[in-house]
Design a protein around this motif. Structure first.
Motif, PDB file in Angstrom:
ATOM      1  N   LEU A 335     -20.691   6.938 -70.132  1.00 52.69           N
ATOM      2  CA  LEU A 335     -20.400   8.365 -69.973  1.00 52.69           C
ATOM      3  C   LEU A 335     -18.890   8.591 -70.065  1.00 52.69           C
ATOM      4  N   ALA A 336     -18.516   9.750 -70.591  1.00 52.70           N
ATOM      5  CA  ALA A 336     -17.109  10.152 -70.675  1.00 52.70           C
ATOM      6  C   ALA A 336     -16.246   9.081 -71.333  1.00 52.70           C
ATOM      7  N   VAL A 337     -16.782   8.417 -72.335  1.00 54.35           N
ATOM      8  CA  VAL A 337     -16.042   7.336 -72.998  1.00 54.35           C
ATOM      9  C   VAL A 337     -14.791   7.904 -73.663  1.00 54.35           C
ATOM     10  N   GLY A 338     -13.674   7.293 -73.381  1.00 48.27           N
ATOM     11  CA  GLY A 338     -12.414   7.711 -73.977  1.00 48.27           C
ATOM     12  C   GLY A 338     -11.743   8.884 -73.300  1.00 48.27           C
ATOM     13  N   LYS A 339     -12.367   9.436 -72.268  1.00 44.37           N
ATOM     14  CA  LYS A 339     -11.809  10.610 -71.586  1.00 44.37           C
ATOM     15  C   LYS A 339     -11.248  10.225 -70.213  1.00 44.37           C
ATOM     16  N   THR A 340     -10.221  10.929 -69.809  1.00 45.83           N
ATOM     17  CA  THR A 340      -9.658  10.772 -68.469  1.00 45.83           C
ATOM     18  C   THR A 340      -9.412  12.160 -67.889  1.00 45.83           C
ATOM     19  N   PRO A 341      -9.289  12.275 -66.570  1.00 38.58           N
ATOM     20  CA  PRO A 341      -9.055  13.588 -65.954  1.00 38.58           C
ATOM     21  C   PRO A 341      -7.706  14.167 -66.377  1.00 38.58           C
ATOM     22  N   HIS A 342      -7.632  15.486 -66.342  1.00 33.58           N
ATOM     23  CA  HIS A 342      -6.382  16.192 -66.612  1.00 33.58           C
ATOM     24  C   HIS A 342      -5.802  16.622 -65.271  1.00 33.58           C
ATOM     25  N   ILE A 343      -4.727  15.983 -64.869  1.00 34.35           N
ATOM     26  CA  ILE A 343      -4.145  16.224 -63.549  1.00 34.35           C
ATOM     27  C   ILE A 343      -2.651  16.480 -63.690  1.00 34.35           C
ATOM     28  N   LEU A 344      -2.195  17.567 -63.072  1.00 37.03           N
ATOM     29  CA  LEU A 344      -0.775  17.880 -63.013  1.00 37.03           C
ATOM     30  C   LEU A 344      -0.305  17.679 -61.580  1.00 37.03           C
ATOM     31  N   TYR A 345       0.865  17.096 -61.415  1.00 37.86           N
ATOM     32  CA  TYR A 345       1.376  16.790 -60.082  1.00 37.86           C
ATOM     33  C   TYR A 345       2.559  17.694 -59.752  1.00 37.86           C
ATOM     34  N   ALA A 346       2.405  18.460 -58.701  1.00 37.83           N
ATOM     35  CA  ALA A 346       3.463  19.373 -58.287  1.00 37.83           C
ATOM     36  C   ALA A 346       4.566  18.620 -57.561  1.00 37.83           C
ATOM     37  N   PRO A 347       5.815  19.058 -57.703  1.00 37.23           N
ATOM     38  CA  PRO A 347       6.909  18.420 -56.967  1.00 37.23           C
ATOM     39  C   PRO A 347       6.651  18.409 -55.462  1.00 37.23           C
ATOM     40  N   VAL A 348       7.046  17.332 -54.819  1.00 37.94           N
ATOM     41  CA  VAL A 348       6.888  17.194 -53.375  1.00 37.94           C
ATOM     42  C   VAL A 348       8.093  17.835 -52.683  1.00 37.94           C
ATOM     43  N   ILE A 349       7.844  18.554 -51.600  1.00 34.35           N
ATOM     44  CA  ILE A 349       8.912  19.123 -50.796  1.00 34.35           C
ATOM     45  C   ILE A 349       9.244  18.120 -49.696  1.00 34.35           C
ATOM     46  N   VAL A 350      10.505  17.700 -49.632  1.00 36.34           N
ATOM     47  CA  VAL A 350      10.887  16.608 -48.738  1.00 36.34           C
ATOM     48  C   VAL A 350      11.964  17.052 -47.749  1.00 36.34           C
ATOM     49  N   ASP A 351      12.032  16.332 -46.623  1.00 33.34           N
ATOM     50  CA  ASP A 351      13.083  16.591 -45.643  1.00 33.34           C
ATOM     51  C   ASP A 351      14.333  15.792 -46.008  1.00 33.34           C
ATOM     52  N   TRP A 352      15.326  15.777 -45.124  1.00 35.07           N
ATOM     53  CA  TRP A 352      16.608  15.125 -45.412  1.00 35.07           C
ATOM     54  C   TRP A 352      16.452  13.634 -45.740  1.00 35.07           C
ATOM     55  N   SER A 353      15.394  13.016 -45.169  1.00 36.01           N
ATOM     56  CA  SER A 353      15.221  11.570 -45.344  1.00 36.01           C
ATOM     57  C   SER A 353      14.403  11.215 -46.570  1.00 36.01           C
ATOM     58  N   GLY A 354      13.846  12.231 -47.251  1.00 38.80           N
ATOM     59  CA  GLY A 354      12.989  11.972 -48.405  1.00 38.80           C
ATOM     60  C   GLY A 354      11.514  11.973 -48.080  1.00 38.80           C
ATOM     61  N   ALA A 355      11.144  12.131 -46.787  1.00 42.28           N
ATOM     62  CA  ALA A 355       9.731  12.216 -46.396  1.00 42.28           C
ATOM     63  C   ALA A 355       9.202  13.611 -46.689  1.00 42.28           C
ATOM     64  N   LYS A 356       7.937  13.694 -47.089  1.00 46.84           N
ATOM     65  CA  LYS A 356       7.402  14.997 -47.475  1.00 46.84           C
ATOM     66  C   LYS A 356       7.260  15.911 -46.252  1.00 46.84           C
ATOM     67  N   LEU A 357       7.477  17.204 -46.485  1.00 45.24           N
ATOM     68  CA  LEU A 357       7.203  18.204 -45.463  1.00 45.24           C
ATOM     69  C   LEU A 357       5.709  18.175 -45.207  1.00 45.24           C
ATOM     70  N   SER A 358       5.314  17.991 -43.954  1.00 43.73           N
ATOM     71  CA  SER A 358       3.919  17.690 -43.647  1.00 43.73           C
ATOM     72  C   SER A 358       3.325  18.712 -42.702  1.00 43.73           C
ATOM     73  N   LYS A 359       2.004  18.716 -42.674  1.00 41.90           N
ATOM     74  CA  LYS A 359       1.309  19.472 -41.644  1.00 41.90           C
ATOM     75  C   LYS A 359       1.596  18.837 -40.285  1.00 41.90           C
TER      76      LYS A 359
END
Length: 434
Positions: A335-359
């Motif tokens: 099934l789905a031979v030759g196909k892969t998902p289409h996914i776009l990755y949004a920029p991560v919002i990070v704090d001063w240390s580079g860790a992502k802004l989190s819940k």
């Protein structure tokens, strides 16, 4: 008047900045604040994705959708290079907090990309002299209402059980999400629909996908849950008023198309995944849900599906939890031979240390208290952003929307992270210029 000595004396400036840095923590010694400095310049160096897609991200995605139709034998090479099926841009959320800046960026990216896609197809059709009907483009936002309600779970004999929003009722934050989605739909001109986990697991291909997954639950359990080694599939106890579901699938048993779950209060209960109504009750953790969703999107012959998600899910996460099991599935089923998902990755919002802004769910109590002192706590939630501008939330969101729109105009900006300090200038300090 001669030049200021400070402008020509690096040592003097260094001493002043050092003194400021030493002084600031003493303002609140029990919970110190630290000063940092920058020159206000923004760099967007090229490399990897930013190099490959520095001028265009929409065109390559459209071309990939056309290639999918060619792989499926649904079109000839002589047709214009335009998709023929409707295009759905997907994003998701867990409704356990008011959307923070990271989530708002993902939503803005989804609607902005959909808008740019419509414009690009119109231009391509005009340039090619194509007078046919172009496919519709829409956004679908999925509420992961199987997320656990804080404080409603229990632990019995070291096993965690949770109660999900789908049974506990709508989240207190649901209205915030719909307000955001209405604004973005209006500004982009793109319609949206809201979906829930039961809608997703009611899809026509889901029973067959689940049967495949159950037949390989041992291998997939090890792949998708390195910590526990078992598939994290759940179903809430069907006894009225209970609704407990074992979080990690540790006690599940599998036989053919049937999963038997265990409730600590009412004992075992089963679901046959080949029955669509029963399959719709299934819950899954993020890696399993990610895999099942991608399989269903690849099998969808009625629409093209493009997902937008946070950049923290890129890289090793997808390679291990998605692409390896997808390749094995396609090889085993053809099934789905030759196909892969289409996914776009949004920029991560990070704090001063580079860790992502989190819940707040994932950080210690009071972790973002300083943002309130600095006037940037509006980045922590749409509710606080709304309070900051004392309006319906549109002004702060509009500034994020315009920033994300600028990234689509200059796509190399999509392949990097953005700091809280950067967004502070974009969202809050522009007040001084308006």
């Amino acid at each position: 008047m001669g030049p200021s000595p400070l402008k020509n004396n690096d040592e003097t400036r260094k001493e002043i900045l050092s003194a400021i840095r030493d002084f600031v923590p003493s303002l609140n010694p029990n919970n110190p604040i630290f000063a940092s400095f920058h020159n206000g310049q923004v760099q967007n160096p090229l490399g990897g994705g930013s190099y490959a897609f520095q001028d265009d991200i929409v065109g390559p995605v459209l071309s990939a959708l056309v290639d999918d139709e060619v792989l499926e034998g649904k079109r000839s090479a002589a047709q214009p290079r335009l998709p023929t099926r409707p295009i759905v841009i997907h994003a998701g959320l867990q409704p356990n907090n008011s959307p923070h800046a990271g989530t708002l960026v993902v939503f803005c990216y989804a609607f902005s990309f959909a808008r740019w896609m419509c414009g690009r197809m119109q231009k391509m059709a005009k340039d090619a002299g194509f007078g046919g009907k172009l496919p519709a483009v829409s956004v679908e936002i999925t509420f992961v209402d199987t997320a656990p309600v804080d404080g409603k779970g229990v632990t019995v004999d070291g096993v965690q059980y949770q109660r999900a929003y789908r049974l506990a009722g709508p989240s207190d934050f649901t209205d915030d999400y719909h307000a955001v989605l209405r604004f973005l739909s209006r500004w982009s001109g793109i319609p949206y629909t809201a979906a829930f986990q039961s809608d997703f697991f009611s899809g026509p291909s889901i029973p067959k996908i689940l049967e495949y997954i159950l037949s390989r639950h041992i291998t997939l359990g090890r792949q998708l849950s390195p910590k526990h080694g078992v598939l994290a599939l759940r179903a809430a106890c069907p006894v009225s008023g209970c609704g407990l579901a074992e979080k990690h699938g540790l006690l599940n048993t599998y036989k053919g198309s049937t999963i038997t779950f265990k409730c600590p209060n009412h004992g075992p209960h089963s679901i046959c995944v080949s029955e669509p109504a029963e399959a719709a009750r299934i819950e899954a953790n993020a890696p399993a849900r990610n895999l099942i969703r991608s399989m269903s999107h690849l099998l969808d012959a009625k629409a093209h599906n493009v997902r937008v998600t946070g950049g923290d899910y890129a890289g090793t996460y997808q390679e291990m939890f998605l692409y390896r099991p997808l390749a094995a599935w396609s090889a085993a089923t053809r099934l789905a031979v030759g196909k892969t998902p289409h996914i776009l990755y949004a920029p991560v919002i990070v704090d001063w240390s580079g860790a992502k802004l989190s819940k707040s769910l994932y950080v210690r109590e009071g972790a973002y208290d300083l943002m309130k002192v600095l006037g940037t706590d509006g980045l922590c939630s749409f509710a606080r952003l709304r309070d900051h501008f004392d309006d319906d939330g549109s002004e702060g969101l509009r500034r994020i929307w315009l920033e994300v729109e600028s990234w689509l105009k200059n796509p190399k900006k999509l392949f990097r992270s953005y700091s809280v300090e950067y967004l502070q200038r974009v969202i809050f300090e522009t007040e001084k210029k308006d």
